[in-house]
Scaffold this motif. Structure first.
Motif, PDB file in Angstrom:
ATOM      1  N   LYS A 164      63.858  -7.318  -2.590  1.00 12.34           N
ATOM      2  CA  LYS A 164      64.377  -8.555  -2.017  1.00 12.34           C
ATOM      3  C   LYS A 164      64.396  -9.719  -3.012  1.00 12.34           C
ATOM      4  CE  LYS A 164      64.979  -6.776   2.070  1.00 12.34           C
ATOM      5  NZ  LYS A 164      66.345  -6.598   2.644  1.00 12.34           N
ATOM      6  N   GLY A 165      63.973  -9.472  -4.235  1.00 16.81           N
ATOM      7  CA  GLY A 165      64.024 -10.509  -5.247  1.00 16.81           C
ATOM      8  C   GLY A 165      63.050 -11.647  -5.052  1.00 16.81           C
ATOM      9  N   VAL A 166      61.953 -11.395  -4.324  1.00 11.93           N
ATOM     10  CA  VAL A 166      60.932 -12.425  -4.102  1.00 11.93           C
ATOM     11  C   VAL A 166      59.823 -12.242  -5.126  1.00 11.93           C
ATOM     12  CG1 VAL A 166      59.254 -13.400  -2.504  1.00 11.93           C
ATOM     13  CG2 VAL A 166      61.441 -12.530  -1.644  1.00 11.93           C
ATOM     14  N   LYS A 167      59.654 -13.227  -5.981  1.00 11.96           N
ATOM     15  CA  LYS A 167      58.624 -13.170  -7.018  1.00 11.96           C
ATOM     16  C   LYS A 167      57.755 -14.423  -6.917  1.00 11.96           C
ATOM     17  CE  LYS A 167      61.687 -10.654 -10.200  1.00 11.96           C
ATOM     18  NZ  LYS A 167      60.939  -9.376 -10.250  1.00 11.96           N
ATOM     19  N   ILE A 168      56.456 -14.212  -6.792  1.00 13.29           N
ATOM     20  CA  ILE A 168      55.523 -15.342  -6.675  1.00 13.29           C
ATOM     21  C   ILE A 168      54.584 -15.308  -7.868  1.00 13.29           C
ATOM     22  CG2 ILE A 168      53.830 -16.496  -5.234  1.00 13.29           C
ATOM     23  CD1 ILE A 168      54.959 -15.070  -2.826  1.00 13.29           C
ATOM     24  N   SER A 169      54.511 -16.409  -8.591  1.00 12.72           N
ATOM     25  CA  SER A 169      53.580 -16.546  -9.717  1.00 12.72           C
ATOM     26  C   SER A 169      52.291 -17.160  -9.201  1.00 12.72           C
ATOM     27  CB  SER A 169      54.191 -17.430 -10.811  1.00 12.72           C
ATOM     28  OG  SER A 169      55.375 -16.860 -11.311  1.00 12.72           O
ATOM     29  N   MET A 170      51.206 -16.418  -9.333  1.00 12.57           N
ATOM     30  CA  MET A 170      49.923 -16.864  -8.798  1.00 12.57           C
ATOM     31  C   MET A 170      49.164 -17.696  -9.831  1.00 12.57           C
ATOM     32  SD  MET A 170      50.331 -15.566  -5.871  1.00 12.57           S
ATOM     33  CE  MET A 170      50.579 -14.147  -4.791  1.00 12.57           C
ATOM     34  N   ILE A 171      48.737 -18.875  -9.436  1.00 15.95           N
ATOM     35  CA  ILE A 171      47.973 -19.763 -10.314  1.00 15.95           C
ATOM     36  C   ILE A 171      46.487 -19.542 -10.065  1.00 15.95           C
ATOM     37  CG2 ILE A 171      47.447 -22.164 -10.873  1.00 15.95           C
ATOM     38  CD1 ILE A 171      50.288 -22.863 -10.043  1.00 15.95           C
ATOM     39  N   ALA A 172      45.743 -19.234 -11.100  1.00 15.52           N
ATOM     40  CA  ALA A 172      44.302 -18.981 -10.986  1.00 15.52           C
ATOM     41  C   ALA A 172      43.504 -20.208 -11.411  1.00 15.52           C
ATOM     42  CB  ALA A 172      43.912 -17.778 -11.829  1.00 15.52           C
ATOM     43  N   ALA A 173      42.287 -20.311 -10.880  1.00 15.30           N
ATOM     44  CA  ALA A 173      41.432 -21.451 -11.212  1.00 15.30           C
ATOM     45  C   ALA A 173      40.150 -21.037 -11.908  1.00 15.30           C
ATOM     46  CB  ALA A 173      41.092 -22.234  -9.946  1.00 15.30           C
ATOM     47  N   ALA A 174      39.902 -19.738 -12.012  1.00 12.55           N
ATOM     48  CA  ALA A 174      38.715 -19.231 -12.711  1.00 12.55           C
ATOM     49  C   ALA A 174      37.426 -19.848 -12.186  1.00 12.55           C
ATOM     50  CB  ALA A 174      38.848 -19.469 -14.204  1.00 12.55           C
ATOM     51  N   GLY A 175      37.352 -20.026 -10.867  1.00 13.76           N
ATOM     52  CA  GLY A 175      36.124 -20.517 -10.261  1.00 13.76           C
ATOM     53  C   GLY A 175      35.968 -22.011 -10.236  1.00 13.76           C
ATOM     54  N   ALA A 176      36.871 -22.742 -10.854  1.00 12.38           N
ATOM     55  CA  ALA A 176      36.772 -24.207 -10.893  1.00 12.38           C
ATOM     56  C   ALA A 176      37.908 -24.812 -10.075  1.00 12.38           C
ATOM     57  CB  ALA A 176      36.817 -24.706 -12.335  1.00 12.38           C
ATOM     58  N   HIS A 177      37.921 -24.526  -8.793  1.00 10.75           N
ATOM     59  CA  HIS A 177      39.063 -24.886  -7.968  1.00 10.75           C
ATOM     60  C   HIS A 177      39.206 -26.391  -7.746  1.00 10.75           C
ATOM     61  CE1 HIS A 177      38.792 -20.596  -7.355  1.00 10.75           C
ATOM     62  NE2 HIS A 177      39.987 -20.616  -6.802  1.00 10.75           N
ATOM     63  N   THR A 178      38.113 -27.072  -7.551  1.00 13.29           N
ATOM     64  CA  THR A 178      38.199 -28.519  -7.359  1.00 13.29           C
ATOM     65  C   THR A 178      38.760 -29.195  -8.598  1.00 13.29           C
ATOM     66  OG1 THR A 178      36.310 -28.499  -5.843  1.00 13.29           O
ATOM     67  CG2 THR A 178      36.889 -30.610  -6.853  1.00 13.29           C
ATOM     68  N   GLN A 179      38.248 -28.797  -9.749  1.00 13.51           N
ATOM     69  CA  GLN A 179      38.729 -29.368 -11.000  1.00 13.51           C
ATOM     70  C   GLN A 179      40.176 -28.969 -11.266  1.00 13.51           C
ATOM     71  OE1 GLN A 179      35.977 -27.704 -10.384  1.00 13.51           O
ATOM     72  NE2 GLN A 179      34.254 -28.281 -11.725  1.00 13.51           N
ATOM     73  N   LYS A 180      40.527 -27.726 -10.921  1.00 12.73           N
ATOM     74  CA  LYS A 180      41.880 -27.243 -11.174  1.00 12.73           C
ATOM     75  C   LYS A 180      42.906 -28.038 -10.391  1.00 12.73           C
ATOM     76  CE  LYS A 180      44.969 -24.293 -12.780  1.00 12.73           C
ATOM     77  NZ  LYS A 180      45.265 -24.148 -14.219  1.00 12.73           N
ATOM     78  N   LEU A 181      42.677 -28.200  -9.091  1.00 15.92           N
ATOM     79  CA  LEU A 181      43.642 -28.936  -8.292  1.00 15.92           C
ATOM     80  C   LEU A 181      43.693 -30.402  -8.700  1.00 15.92           C
ATOM     81  CD1 LEU A 181      45.736 -28.829  -6.082  1.00 15.92           C
ATOM     82  CD2 LEU A 181      43.943 -29.260  -4.400  1.00 15.92           C
ATOM     83  N   SER A 182      42.549 -30.975  -9.052  1.00 11.28           N
ATOM     84  CA  SER A 182      42.534 -32.364  -9.513  1.00 11.28           C
ATOM     85  C   SER A 182      43.378 -32.528 -10.771  1.00 11.28           C
ATOM     86  CB  SER A 182      41.095 -32.820  -9.790  1.00 11.28           C
ATOM     87  OG  SER A 182      40.334 -32.828  -8.597  1.00 11.28           O
ATOM     88  N   ALA A 183      43.261 -31.551 -11.674  1.00  9.76           N
ATOM     89  CA  ALA A 183      44.047 -31.602 -12.910  1.00  9.76           C
ATOM     90  C   ALA A 183      45.534 -31.451 -12.618  1.00  9.76           C
ATOM     91  CB  ALA A 183      43.585 -30.511 -13.869  1.00  9.76           C
ATOM     92  N   LEU A 184      45.884 -30.560 -11.683  1.00  5.88           N
ATOM     93  CA  LEU A 184      47.280 -30.372 -11.319  1.00  5.88           C
ATOM     94  C   LEU A 184      47.850 -31.630 -10.661  1.00  5.88           C
ATOM     95  CD1 LEU A 184      47.046 -26.736  -9.876  1.00  5.88           C
ATOM     96  CD2 LEU A 184      48.177 -27.409 -12.005  1.00  5.88           C
ATOM     97  N   MET A 185      47.031 -32.271  -9.847  1.00  3.71           N
ATOM     98  CA  MET A 185      47.466 -33.508  -9.204  1.00  3.71           C
ATOM     99  C   MET A 185      47.653 -34.624 -10.233  1.00  3.71           C
ATOM    100  SD  MET A 185      44.942 -33.249  -5.856  1.00  3.71           S
ATOM    101  CE  MET A 185      45.262 -34.908  -5.258  1.00  3.71           C
ATOM    102  N   ALA A 186      46.710 -34.733 -11.160  1.00  8.91           N
ATOM    103  CA  ALA A 186      46.771 -35.805 -12.155  1.00  8.91           C
ATOM    104  C   ALA A 186      47.974 -35.648 -13.081  1.00  8.91           C
ATOM    105  CB  ALA A 186      45.479 -35.823 -12.965  1.00  8.91           C
ATOM    106  N   SER A 187      48.313 -34.404 -13.384  1.00  4.70           N
ATOM    107  CA  SER A 187      49.437 -34.154 -14.296  1.00  4.70           C
ATOM    108  C   SER A 187      50.768 -34.043 -13.557  1.00  4.70           C
ATOM    109  CB  SER A 187      49.189 -32.865 -15.085  1.00  4.70           C
ATOM    110  OG  SER A 187      49.132 -31.751 -14.219  1.00  4.70           O
ATOM    111  N   ASP A 188      50.709 -34.141 -12.232  1.00  2.00           N
ATOM    112  CA  ASP A 188      51.896 -34.012 -11.390  1.00  2.00           C
ATOM    113  C   ASP A 188      52.610 -32.680 -11.638  1.00  2.00           C
ATOM    114  OD1 ASP A 188      53.495 -34.879  -9.331  1.00  2.00           O
ATOM    115  OD2 ASP A 188      54.912 -35.935 -10.628  1.00  2.00           O
ATOM    116  N   GLN A 189      51.806 -31.628 -11.806  1.00  2.00           N
ATOM    117  CA  GLN A 189      52.343 -30.273 -11.985  1.00  2.00           C
ATOM    118  C   GLN A 189      51.793 -29.384 -10.867  1.00  2.00           C
ATOM    119  OE1 GLN A 189      51.201 -29.264 -16.022  1.00  2.00           O
ATOM    120  NE2 GLN A 189      53.090 -30.130 -16.847  1.00  2.00           N
ATOM    121  N   LEU A 190      52.111 -29.746  -9.652  1.00  2.34           N
ATOM    122  CA  LEU A 190      51.569 -29.058  -8.489  1.00  2.34           C
ATOM    123  C   LEU A 190      52.181 -27.676  -8.305  1.00  2.34           C
ATOM    124  CD1 LEU A 190      51.599 -32.022  -5.952  1.00  2.34           C
ATOM    125  CD2 LEU A 190      49.562 -30.925  -6.906  1.00  2.34           C
ATOM    126  N   PRO A 191      51.424 -26.754  -7.688  1.00  2.00           N
ATOM    127  CA  PRO A 191      52.012 -25.470  -7.302  1.00  2.00           C
ATOM    128  C   PRO A 191      53.058 -25.708  -6.216  1.00  2.00           C
ATOM    129  CG  PRO A 191      49.603 -25.446  -7.178  1.00  2.00           C
ATOM    130  CD  PRO A 191      50.005 -26.855  -7.336  1.00  2.00           C
TER     131      PRO A 191
END
Length: 565
Positions: free
Chosen positions: A99-126
């Motif tokens: 069906k041509g559905v491809k999802i790229s999974m973003i990993a946080a390596a156990g630092a999820h709070t920091q990861k999402l904060s960094a994504l928010m700060a850089s405006d590069q959200l999933p």
């Protein structure tokens, strides 16, 4: 119990249920029927059996699965949890190739709070974020205008709207818009809380009655006398998350609910208001009973400090006599086949919930559920085509998507649907293959539809003798599902974390658990009263009363919404 832990345990239980659930399918040839559209019992299809909403080139402009490629990024915002590579899962591989559905999974390596904060700060959200419903981090994104509202999509892609019904409106934000796609939502009872009993020990002790709190106490005393320290009489799982001790609390009051003790509530309804748990007579009576069990070493003495692995080891080796918790079926279901290998008459069984003498046993609810399940998927404004992502999620949560995740692609283990919209299982159904499919797909089941898949799972189970049915499924059908209580009215009672009430909640939660543990370890009934009296005063000094007022107002708003439906 952490919000994330419970759904993952329940979801895992749901996946493992099918390991033996359909073992008796060979010889029953499934016939290809029409595919259900979004309504559970009726379908409008073309001659090929494909729902009209999925025909290529729809004139209404709706997105069609497989008509063109869909690629987006996804992120699981939970500590120690990352989505696996999409194509490493059976469903992901099939959807990618067919069906041509491809999802790229973003990993946080156990630092999820920091990861999402960094994504928010850089405006590069999933493009998609999967986390708790009403997670404060997602509320921050909503306030910043970074979440996509789903309202314009609900009629174009109606699986969610159809299977959720009007309860979907309860998930709307204060601005009236819907930003979350719930996971494991349901219109029927669900859950696994209750009591599991070691059959070998029970039989060796003469199979005494186990119905009331008096029966339970007498039984635990006998276990200790016969087996000493080699067996834990009552295993409460993780006491710091209430777990089995919370289940015991429900035995002392008709309608007393496990949810009252949770962080998202910490209150008991009385005369239209939410009141302090520590002043509740039912809670106090339960704590005195629990403290007695603890003093007499009938409960694990390391109940507040033991790890999940330590509990699992005891259950797997049969070193517990009674095991209670919000989902004891998960561990006990894993242990069952191992224990009966050594002793065919051993293993575990479940009992009807324990009740205080004089109470109606049919009004005791050791567990609860909501119409919304537990976690949810959000789509961010970073998505190039948010409508396509929603449309995919809506297909994924519908009959075809759910069957793909549980039984594999149509044609092997299942083909077509019966008149109720359940899959027709084929003569080639392979239980081992299905079990493997479910285990590998479990981590990417992010918009599960309990209302649909539970009856589908049980379709053939109902035809088997009770003793041949899958261990988990038969007790879900006969014990746990009939004794879980719908607490949808108590959802969304967490205040914004930066608000005055949110700050109070953080302080209240920390002290609440300390007081609770102290009351369990109390030296006498009088000591329990003293600890709870002082504890209630200390909580009120932190603003507990103000938090209860805020939650009462939200609860009343929920009731108004539900009465309007």
């Amino acid at each position: 119990m952490k919000k994330k832990s419970r759904p993952m345990l329940l979801t895992l239980s749901a996946m493992l249920v099918l390991t033996a659930a359909l073992t008796g399918c060979s010889g029953k040839s499934g016939t290809s029927g029409t595919s259900p559209e979004t309504t559970p019992k009726t379908a409008q299809t073309d001659n090929g059996g494909t729902p009209k909403a999925e025909q290529p080139g729809n004139p209404d402009g709706t997105w069609v699965l497989g008509e063109k490629p869909l690629e987006f990024t996804a992120y699981a915002h939970y500590e120690n949890t990352n989505f696996p590579a999409w194509e490493s899962t059976p469903a992901g591989k099939w959807l990618s190739e067919n069906k041509g559905v491809k999802i790229s999974m973003i990993a946080a390596a156990g630092a999820h709070t920091q990861k999402l904060s960094a994504l928010m700060a850089s405006d590069q959200l999933p493009d998609m974020i999967w986390t708790d419903r009403n997670h404060p981090d997602l509320e921050r994104l909503r306030e910043a205008g970074k979440l996509v509202a789903f309202d314009d999509y609900l009629d174009k892609y109606p699986n969610l709207k159809t299977w959720m019904g009007d309860n979907l409106n309860m998930l709307r934000h204060d601005d009236g818009k819907l930003y979350m796609f719930p996971n494991w939502y349901t219109s029927r009872p669900a859950g696994n809380a209750g009591y599991v009993v070691n059959k070998k020990i029970y039989d060796e002790l003469g199979a005494p009655p186990l119905e009331t709190t008096d029966d339970l106490y007498n039984y635990l005393v006998k276990v200790k006398e016969k087996y000493g320290s080699s067996v834990i009489p009552f295993e409460p799982h993780r006491a710091k998350d209430m777990q089995g001790l919370g289940v015991l609390y429900t035995a002392f009051g008709e309608g007393a609910l496990y949810t009252y003790l949770n962080s998202s509530m910490r209150a008991v309804p009385k005369d239209g208001k939410l009141t302090s748990v520590f002043t509740d007579p039912v809670f106090r009576e339960a704590q005195k009973y629990i403290a007695k069990l603890y003093r007499e070493k009938l409960i694990s003495q390391d109940a507040f400090t033991q790890t999940e692995d330590q509990v699992l080891e005891k259950v797997m080796t049969g070193r517990v006599a009674v095991f209670a918790g919000s989902s004891p079926t998960t561990m006990a279901g894993d242990a069952q086949p191992e224990l009966i290998k050594e002793d065919p008459d051993g293993g575990y069984f479940m009992i009807w919930p324990i009740h205080k003498p004089g109470l109606d046993k049919n009004k005791i609810y050791p567990g609860t559920y909501t119409s919304f399940g537990w976690n949810a998927a959000y789509i961010t404004t970073a998505a190039k085509d948010p409508e396509a992502i929603f449309a995919f999620l809506d297909w994924y949560t519908g009959p075809e998507g759910m069957n793909l995740q549980f039984f594999g692609p149509e044609g092997d283990n299942w083909k077509g649907f019966d008149e109720e919209g359940k899959p027709n299982f084929t003569a080639d159904y392979d239980p081992a293959e299905v079990a493997d499919i479910q285990t590998k797909n479990e981590p990417i089941m992010f918009v599960g539809n309990t209302s649909y898949i539970d009856p589908a799972k049980y379709k053939y189970m109902a035809e088997l003798p009770f003793e041949e049915q899958d261990w988990r499924t038969k007790y879900q059908q006969t014990i746990t599902w009939p004794t879980q209580y719908n607490v949808t009215e108590f959802v969304n009672l967490n205040p914004p974390p930066e608000s005055e009430e949110g700050i109070i909640q953080t302080s209240v939660d920390e002290l609440f658990l300390e007081i609770y543990a102290n009351s369990v370890m109390a030296k006498s009934d009088e000591d329990v009263d003293r600890i709870l009296d002082q504890g209630n005063e200390d909580l009120m000094a932190l603003g507990y009363g103000k938090l209860l007022e805020w939650r009462t107002a939200r609860w009343q708003e929920n009731l108004k919404k539900m009465n309007q439906e």
